[in-house]
Design a protein around this motif. Structure first.
Motif, mmCIF file in Angstrom:
data_model
loop_
_atom_site.group_PDB
_atom_site.id
_atom_site.type_symbol
_atom_site.label_atom_id
_atom_site.label_comp_id
_atom_site.label_asym_id
_atom_site.label_seq_id
_atom_site.Cartn_x
_atom_site.Cartn_y
_atom_site.Cartn_z
ATOM 1 N N GLU A 122 14.996 -20.423 80.356
ATOM 2 C CA GLU A 122 15.234 -22.026 80.601
ATOM 3 C C GLU A 122 14.766 -22.688 81.697
ATOM 4 N N PRO A 123 14.465 -23.744 81.690
ATOM 5 C CA PRO A 123 13.696 -24.584 82.565
ATOM 6 C C PRO A 123 14.228 -24.431 83.917
ATOM 7 N N TRP A 216 -4.806 -37.018 82.625
ATOM 8 C CA TRP A 216 -3.287 -36.843 82.464
ATOM 9 C C TRP A 216 -2.863 -35.966 81.311
ATOM 10 N N THR A 217 -2.151 -35.229 81.473
ATOM 11 C CA THR A 217 -1.677 -34.298 80.539
ATOM 12 C C THR A 217 0.005 -34.303 80.446
ATOM 13 N N LEU A 218 0.435 -34.446 79.112
ATOM 14 C CA LEU A 218 1.723 -34.426 78.929
ATOM 15 C C LEU A 218 2.343 -33.462 77.941
ATOM 16 N N GLU A 219 3.072 -32.385 78.313
ATOM 17 C CA GLU A 219 3.431 -31.502 77.183
ATOM 18 C C GLU A 219 5.046 -31.655 77.053
ATOM 19 N N LEU A 220 5.141 -31.822 75.625
ATOM 20 C CA LEU A 220 6.233 -32.154 75.241
ATOM 21 C C LEU A 220 7.290 -30.682 74.911
ATOM 22 N N ILE A 221 8.290 -30.825 75.399
ATOM 23 C CA ILE A 221 9.207 -29.333 75.491
ATOM 24 C C ILE A 221 10.358 -29.707 74.375
ATOM 25 N N ALA A 222 10.944 -30.982 74.343
ATOM 26 C CA ALA A 222 11.767 -31.139 73.339
ATOM 27 C C ALA A 222 10.966 -31.671 72.008
ATOM 28 N N GLU A 223 11.526 -31.465 70.792
ATOM 29 C CA GLU A 223 11.083 -31.797 69.762
ATOM 30 C C GLU A 223 11.549 -33.107 69.315
ATOM 31 N N ILE A 224 10.719 -34.196 69.456
ATOM 32 C CA ILE A 224 10.954 -35.433 69.181
ATOM 33 C C ILE A 224 10.693 -35.913 67.786
ATOM 34 N N GLY A 225 11.462 -35.792 66.832
ATOM 35 C CA GLY A 225 11.089 -35.885 65.543
ATOM 36 C C GLY A 225 11.818 -37.144 64.860
ATOM 37 N N ALA A 226 11.777 -37.465 63.532
ATOM 38 C CA ALA A 226 12.680 -38.510 62.981
ATOM 39 C C ALA A 226 13.857 -38.484 63.077
ATOM 40 N N GLU A 227 14.637 -39.684 63.572
ATOM 41 C CA GLU A 227 15.932 -39.678 63.971
ATOM 42 C C GLU A 227 16.709 -38.658 64.764
ATOM 43 N N THR A 228 16.106 -38.114 65.798
ATOM 44 C CA THR A 228 16.471 -37.091 66.626
ATOM 45 C C THR A 228 16.864 -37.920 67.950
ATOM 46 N N VAL A 229 16.360 -38.772 68.424
ATOM 47 C CA VAL A 229 16.717 -39.514 69.755
ATOM 48 C C VAL A 229 16.882 -40.853 69.409
ATOM 49 N N PRO A 230 17.960 -41.478 69.818
ATOM 50 C CA PRO A 230 17.995 -42.947 69.382
ATOM 51 C C PRO A 230 17.194 -43.765 70.461
ATOM 52 N N HIS A 252 3.192 -33.887 89.433
ATOM 53 C CA HIS A 252 3.787 -33.377 88.305
ATOM 54 C C HIS A 252 5.061 -34.068 88.031
ATOM 55 N N ALA A 253 5.431 -34.311 87.023
ATOM 56 C CA ALA A 253 6.741 -35.047 86.817
ATOM 57 C C ALA A 253 7.403 -34.287 85.569
ATOM 58 N N MET A 254 8.820 -34.326 85.680
ATOM 59 C CA MET A 254 9.690 -34.046 84.496
ATOM 60 C C MET A 254 10.395 -35.044 83.961
ATOM 61 N N LEU A 255 10.709 -35.157 82.912
ATOM 62 C CA LEU A 255 11.487 -36.106 81.911
ATOM 63 C C LEU A 255 12.678 -35.411 81.024
ATOM 64 N N TRP A 256 13.745 -36.044 81.161
ATOM 65 C CA TRP A 256 14.940 -35.385 80.495
ATOM 66 C C TRP A 256 15.374 -36.275 79.645
ATOM 67 N N LEU A 257 16.076 -35.959 78.547
ATOM 68 C CA LEU A 257 16.850 -36.660 77.667
ATOM 69 C C LEU A 257 18.096 -36.850 78.287
ATOM 70 N N GLN A 258 18.835 -37.859 77.888
ATOM 71 C CA GLN A 258 20.242 -38.089 78.644
ATOM 72 C C GLN A 258 21.099 -36.979 78.427
ATOM 73 N N SER A 259 21.225 -36.006 77.529
ATOM 74 C CA SER A 259 21.883 -34.994 77.139
ATOM 75 C C SER A 259 21.482 -33.762 78.310
ATOM 76 N N GLY A 260 20.407 -34.270 79.118
ATOM 77 C CA GLY A 260 20.394 -33.132 80.140
ATOM 78 C C GLY A 260 19.069 -31.990 79.675
ATOM 79 N N GLU A 261 18.567 -32.092 78.412
ATOM 80 C CA GLU A 261 17.780 -31.302 77.826
ATOM 81 C C GLU A 261 16.492 -31.679 78.270
ATOM 82 N N LEU A 262 15.489 -30.928 78.823
ATOM 83 C CA LEU A 262 14.131 -31.293 79.103
ATOM 84 C C LEU A 262 13.129 -31.669 78.127
ATOM 85 N N ALA A 263 12.487 -33.025 78.345
ATOM 86 C CA ALA A 263 11.942 -33.532 76.943
ATOM 87 C C ALA A 263 10.377 -33.275 77.289
ATOM 88 N N ALA A 264 9.968 -33.374 78.401
ATOM 89 C CA ALA A 264 8.560 -33.401 78.549
ATOM 90 C C ALA A 264 7.902 -33.016 80.081
#
Length: 274
Positions: A122-123, A216-230, A252-264
């Protein structure tokens, strides 16, 4: 030309016209550069897949690294992308952006398909305590005062101070989204928004001093696919300065979806002339 149109043009490679209004200082905003290079690499993977059948489907982006070689200005740029390898699980690509014959940016990206695994960690960075995005006023776009690309990216700062304020703080937090909301967020949108914030250590500088991203390196944690994030979603952002010396800073920086899931997870080396 809209952001969508520029990304679509980049997916075909070759000549792309970068519209006015997308600058940060004298150069094109780095998040847009990264998004265009990513779109070009994904387009090249699609071309290879169409002719060879591999990969069978476009894998999710796992990591993109951009080296900002020189400043690119609005106008015509040339992007060339190539597929380095299509493996059974991971596809590796490279893209180069040139302007007036000179290399201005180079990117590497790794795309990896989802695999079942017994390993789950877990993150370790918790979702930051932030008020609702709508309760925080967004930075306005003020001509000749704020970066031009603020016309397109909406930043709502909660923690940290303004750049060049001589603050003792070295971190930033808040929300970010697009002013013109697409139907869904794509990986390219996440790349763009992840670089929208000013470098966290700039707030420690008293009085204006130029600074720019080096790598700059960005690592995606969440899978941002078609129709997954409005497209209406904002991304929570929290940046930390790890070190600064000899004219270079590392964050270093963290980005989260509003659901609380770590995005990147974003990592940058920054040049600061102060």
């Amino acid at each position: 030309m809209s952001l969508t149109s520029m990304l679509e043009a980049a997916s075909h490679g070759g000549t792309i016209e970068v519209e006015d209004g997308w600058t940060q200082g004298r150069a094109i905003f780095g998040g847009l550069t990264g998004a265009l290079l990513l779109s070009a690499m994904k387009g090249r993977v699609a071309d290879v897949a169409a002719s060879t059948g591999k990969p069978a489907a476009m894998p999710p982006l796992r990591s993109i690294t951009v080296s900002f070689v020189g400043p690119a200005t609005p106008g015509t740029v040339e992007i060339e992308a190539e597929v380095l390898r299509v493996g059974s699980n991971v596809t590796q690509t490279q893209a180069t952006m040139r302007q007036s014959g000179e290399v201005v940016a180079v990117a590497l990206a790794a795309f990896g398909k989802h695999r079942e695994s017994k390993l789950t960690v877990e993150p370790t960075h918790p979702f930051p305590e932030l008020p609702e995005p709508s309760s925080v006023e967004a930075f306005p776009y003020i001509e000749k005062l704020t970066p031009e690309f603020y016309q397109f990216a909406e930043l709502r700062q909660v923690g940290g101070e303004m750049p060049f304020s001589g603050s003792s703080s070295s971190g930033i937090s808040g929300w970010t989204g697009l002013r013109e909301r697409p139907q869904f967020l794509t990986e390219e949108h996440v790349v763009l928004l992840a670089d929208a914030w000013p470098p966290a250590p700039l707030q420690m500088v008293e009085g204006f001093a130029p600074g720019s991203s080096l790598t700059w390196t960005l690592e995606l944690i969440a899978e941002i696919g078609a129709e997954t994030v409005p497209g209406s979603a904002d991304l929570a952002y929290q940046a930390t300065t790890d070190s600064a010396r000899d004219g270079y800073a590392h964050t270093h920086a963290m980005l989260w979806l509003q659901s609380g899931e770590l995005a990147a997870i974003s990592r940058q080396s920054i040049t600061i002339f102060a």
